[in-house]
Every structure is written in C-alpha cells, then in structure tokens.
Scaffold this motif. Structure first.
Motif, mmCIF file in Angstrom:
data_model
loop_
_atom_site.group_PDB
_atom_site.id
_atom_site.type_symbol
_atom_site.label_atom_id
_atom_site.label_comp_id
_atom_site.label_asym_id
_atom_site.label_seq_id
_atom_site.Cartn_x
_atom_site.Cartn_y
_atom_site.Cartn_z
ATOM 1 N N ARG A 19 0.851 -1.187 0.000
ATOM 2 C CA ARG A 19 0.000 0.000 0.000
ATOM 3 C C ARG A 19 0.885 1.234 0.000
ATOM 4 O O ARG A 19 1.730 1.407 0.884
ATOM 5 C CB ARG A 19 -0.946 0.036 1.196
ATOM 6 C CG ARG A 19 -1.964 1.168 1.079
ATOM 7 C CD ARG A 19 -3.023 1.147 2.156
ATOM 8 N NE ARG A 19 -2.616 1.886 3.342
ATOM 9 C CZ ARG A 19 -3.457 2.526 4.144
ATOM 10 N NH1 ARG A 19 -4.756 2.521 3.870
ATOM 11 N NH2 ARG A 19 -3.019 3.140 5.224
ATOM 12 N N LEU A 20 0.671 2.071 -0.994
ATOM 13 C CA LEU A 20 1.368 3.346 -1.074
ATOM 14 C C LEU A 20 0.489 4.447 -0.488
ATOM 15 O O LEU A 20 -0.730 4.421 -0.645
ATOM 16 C CB LEU A 20 1.713 3.693 -2.526
ATOM 17 C CG LEU A 20 2.510 2.654 -3.311
ATOM 18 C CD1 LEU A 20 2.819 3.182 -4.704
ATOM 19 C CD2 LEU A 20 3.774 2.266 -2.588
ATOM 20 N N ALA A 50 -6.178 7.396 -10.695
ATOM 21 C CA ALA A 50 -6.446 8.757 -10.231
ATOM 22 C C ALA A 50 -7.790 8.793 -9.527
ATOM 23 O O ALA A 50 -8.647 7.920 -9.743
ATOM 24 C CB ALA A 50 -6.425 9.745 -11.396
ATOM 25 N N ILE A 51 -7.954 9.813 -8.691
ATOM 26 C CA ILE A 51 -9.206 9.980 -7.960
ATOM 27 C C ILE A 51 -9.564 11.456 -7.912
ATOM 28 O O ILE A 51 -8.696 12.304 -7.658
ATOM 29 C CB ILE A 51 -9.097 9.371 -6.539
ATOM 30 C CG1 ILE A 51 -10.450 9.405 -5.826
ATOM 31 C CG2 ILE A 51 -8.029 10.066 -5.704
ATOM 32 C CD1 ILE A 51 -10.501 8.522 -4.592
ATOM 33 N N ILE A 70 -7.447 2.784 -5.705
ATOM 34 C CA ILE A 70 -7.080 4.108 -5.221
ATOM 35 C C ILE A 70 -8.186 4.619 -4.310
ATOM 36 O O ILE A 70 -9.373 4.381 -4.568
ATOM 37 C CB ILE A 70 -6.821 5.090 -6.388
ATOM 38 C CG1 ILE A 70 -6.210 6.395 -5.866
ATOM 39 C CG2 ILE A 70 -8.077 5.344 -7.198
ATOM 40 C CD1 ILE A 70 -5.698 7.310 -6.989
ATOM 41 N N SER A 71 -7.792 5.271 -3.229
ATOM 42 C CA SER A 71 -8.774 5.827 -2.299
ATOM 43 C C SER A 71 -8.209 7.105 -1.695
ATOM 44 O O SER A 71 -7.010 7.384 -1.808
ATOM 45 C CB SER A 71 -9.120 4.828 -1.197
ATOM 46 O OG SER A 71 -7.972 4.502 -0.441
ATOM 47 N N SER A 72 -9.084 7.866 -1.079
ATOM 48 C CA SER A 72 -8.627 9.117 -0.469
ATOM 49 C C SER A 72 -9.302 9.339 0.869
ATOM 50 O O SER A 72 -10.385 8.810 1.129
ATOM 51 C CB SER A 72 -8.892 10.304 -1.402
ATOM 52 O OG SER A 72 -10.289 10.482 -1.579
ATOM 53 N N VAL A 79 -4.022 10.260 0.034
ATOM 54 C CA VAL A 79 -4.437 9.370 -1.041
ATOM 55 C C VAL A 79 -3.659 8.069 -0.882
ATOM 56 O O VAL A 79 -2.483 8.084 -0.510
ATOM 57 C CB VAL A 79 -4.158 9.982 -2.423
ATOM 58 C CG1 VAL A 79 -4.474 8.999 -3.535
ATOM 59 C CG2 VAL A 79 -4.978 11.243 -2.619
ATOM 60 N N TYR A 80 -4.317 6.958 -1.168
ATOM 61 C CA TYR A 80 -3.700 5.651 -1.003
ATOM 62 C C TYR A 80 -3.820 4.851 -2.296
ATOM 63 O O TYR A 80 -4.781 5.011 -3.055
ATOM 64 C CB TYR A 80 -4.384 4.882 0.127
ATOM 65 C CG TYR A 80 -4.433 5.639 1.430
ATOM 66 C CD1 TYR A 80 -5.568 6.357 1.785
ATOM 67 C CD2 TYR A 80 -3.334 5.662 2.278
ATOM 68 C CE1 TYR A 80 -5.614 7.069 2.977
ATOM 69 C CE2 TYR A 80 -3.376 6.374 3.468
ATOM 70 C CZ TYR A 80 -4.516 7.083 3.806
ATOM 71 O OH TYR A 80 -4.552 7.792 4.974
ATOM 72 N N LEU A 81 -2.865 3.980 -2.508
ATOM 73 C CA LEU A 81 -2.920 3.041 -3.624
ATOM 74 C C LEU A 81 -2.661 1.645 -3.060
ATOM 75 O O LEU A 81 -1.537 1.329 -2.682
ATOM 76 C CB LEU A 81 -1.895 3.384 -4.712
ATOM 77 C CG LEU A 81 -1.986 2.512 -5.954
ATOM 78 C CD1 LEU A 81 -3.288 2.814 -6.712
ATOM 79 C CD2 LEU A 81 -0.790 2.743 -6.874
ATOM 80 N N GLN A 82 -3.721 0.858 -2.972
ATOM 81 C CA GLN A 82 -3.600 -0.523 -2.534
ATOM 82 C C GLN A 82 -3.312 -1.389 -3.746
ATOM 83 O O GLN A 82 -4.098 -1.408 -4.706
ATOM 84 C CB GLN A 82 -4.897 -0.982 -1.857
ATOM 85 C CG GLN A 82 -4.882 -2.431 -1.408
ATOM 86 C CD GLN A 82 -3.868 -2.691 -0.305
ATOM 87 O OE1 GLN A 82 -3.747 -1.913 0.628
ATOM 88 N NE2 GLN A 82 -3.141 -3.798 -0.419
ATOM 89 N N MET A 83 -2.180 -2.075 -3.712
ATOM 90 C CA MET A 83 -1.743 -2.873 -4.854
ATOM 91 C C MET A 83 -1.727 -4.345 -4.448
ATOM 92 O O MET A 83 -0.971 -4.736 -3.552
ATOM 93 C CB MET A 83 -0.348 -2.429 -5.307
ATOM 94 C CG MET A 83 -0.275 -0.942 -5.633
ATOM 95 S SD MET A 83 1.326 -0.444 -6.300
ATOM 96 C CE MET A 83 2.379 -0.735 -4.891
#
Length: 122
Positions: A19-20, A50-51, A70-72, A79-83
């Motif tokens: 998770r970034l 993008a969000i 992607i979530s915020s 902002v998060y990026l779950q990979m």
C-alpha cells in the motif's frame, strides 16, 4: 503551491501486496484530482490510477484494473494506492501527483512527489 510526499514502497514477491500513501499539503483546495503514475528505467511515466479530489471518481489503467485500488481521505489530505496480486512488470518508481486539470490520466500534473520504488520479484 501544493506539496506531495509519497511513502510505502518496497520489495515484495510476485502475488504479494503493498500500500502506497501520499500526503498533500498547502493549497489543497485548488486540487481537482490526485493520481499515481509509474516510471521504469528508460521508459515514459505511465498513468496508473487517479481519484477526483471532491467527486471521489476513480480512474484506472487497464493494466491494473481489478488489482489496484485508489482511495482518499480528504479530512487528512491523504491518497492511497492498494496494490494486490503484484507482478514483476509492476516494478517501477511510483509517483503521486496533484492536478488542477481535468486531464487526470495524462502525466502533466501540476505537483509531484519525489517517488517511491516498488520492486516485485518473480
């Protein structure tokens, strides 16, 4: 001005998850969207996700649909990026950006972070 700082990269085996996180600060009211791009050595910076900063609308590259989310959290300007289900081809430097433009999938954002490395081993 908007400042953007990423965190959360690292080394993971194929099939694993990371998770970034991306923190925005400054004139965040001017932001239309936040996005993640990635760049491998010798290659162009490619759109990932993008969000919309107020709408919450999400956009994904075909290569990550169904695997990345992607979530915020607007209250925290995060902002998060779950990979998930990571692949070796996901290896790249990942950059978080903020844009005041509606062209959210193009790499012409107004503000960028310094990048965080994601390495997926096979």
């Amino acid at each position: 001005q908007v400042q953007v700082v990423e965190s959360g990269g690292g080394l993971v085996q194929a099939g694993g998850s990371l998770r970034l996180s991306c923190a925005a600060s400054g004139r965040t009211l001017s932001i239309y969207a936040m996005g993640w791009f990635r760049q491998a050595p010798g290659k162009e910076r490619d759109f990932v996700a993008a969000i919309g900063w107020r709408s919450g609308s999400t956009y994904y590259a075909d290569s990550v649909k169904g695997r990345f989310t992607i979530s915020s959290d607007n209250a925290k300007d995060m902002v998060y990026l779950q990979m998930n289900s990571l692949k070796p081809e996901d290896t790249a430097a990942y950059y978080c950006g903020a844009t005041e433009s509606v062209a959210v999938t193009r790499p012409f954002y107004d503000y960028w972070g310094q990048g965080t490395q994601v390495t997926v081993s096979s």
